[in-house]
Structure formats: C-alpha cells, structure tokens
Design a protein around this motif. Sequence first.
Motif, PDB file in Angstrom:
ATOM      1  N   GLU A  41       0.853  -1.178   0.000  1.00 42.42           N
ATOM      2  CA  GLU A  41       0.000   0.000   0.000  1.00 42.42           C
ATOM      3  C   GLU A  41       0.890   1.230   0.000  1.00 42.42           C
ATOM      4  O   GLU A  41       1.853   1.303   0.764  1.00 42.42           O
ATOM      5  N   GLU A  43       0.984   5.807  -1.027  1.00 44.47           N
ATOM      6  CA  GLU A  43       0.215   7.035  -1.210  1.00 44.47           C
ATOM      7  C   GLU A  43       0.142   7.445  -2.676  1.00 44.47           C
ATOM      8  O   GLU A  43      -0.608   8.348  -3.025  1.00 44.47           O
ATOM      9  N   SER A  83      -4.923   6.325  -1.418  1.00 42.12           N
ATOM     10  CA  SER A  83      -4.151   5.126  -1.140  1.00 42.12           C
ATOM     11  C   SER A  83      -4.269   4.185  -2.328  1.00 42.12           C
ATOM     12  O   SER A  83      -5.329   4.065  -2.931  1.00 42.12           O
TER      13      SER A  83
END
Length: 111
Positions: A41, A43, A83
């Motif tokens: 994960e 940004e 995300s």
Amino acid sequence: MHSERRNSPRIEILGKLHGHTVAFDVPVLVREISLGGMAVETEIALAEGSVHEFLLTLGDGSTVELAGKVMHSRLISEEGDPSYVSGVQFVDDQAAEDPSSSAAAPYDSLT
C-alpha cells in the motif's frame, strides 16, 4: 472452477512490515507477502511494469532490500490522502539493474 494463479501461498501481515522504495523514498506498507511477491500500500500509484528496490523493516528492526516488478496498481481510497495497492512480483538483481525495466516513470496518474 477458479484457477489460482499464484504459485506460493500469501501471508497477510498488514501493519507488521513496512519500508520504502529506495530510489524515490516513497513509504510502503506490506499488506501480504509470499515467496513470489507482495501486495504493498502506497500514497501514490506505482507504474505497471516498473521495477523498484524496496527497503523493508522487519519486526525485529532488521532490514532487507528486495527488487520487484509492479504487476498492477489500483486506487483503494480517495478519502483524505489517496491510497493505492500494488501487486509486486520479486525479480532477481539483474532484472532490477536492467534500464529498460527500471522505474524511470515510477507513478501512474490513474485519472
């Protein structure tokens, strides 16, 4: 019948393994990992087909550097900061050093 494409079982480890991409210092949170790759994960969206070096910090504080090719990246949340989850296939050191597969364009706009 659904055919499982993965050769190795995945282990969910959300919150237990984190790190960053080496070249761009983008933080990553490892959601799942297997012998063949991991789901991370971030940004930002990682460009499909790009190869990155990831420096991961293990639970005991030790670090490991792994190279991986981004197989896909998708937006999972737009609330607050966006995300993205990316599927990364581990590659050997020679593939990571190949300029034709490097992270020259590390991000996708996904717009």
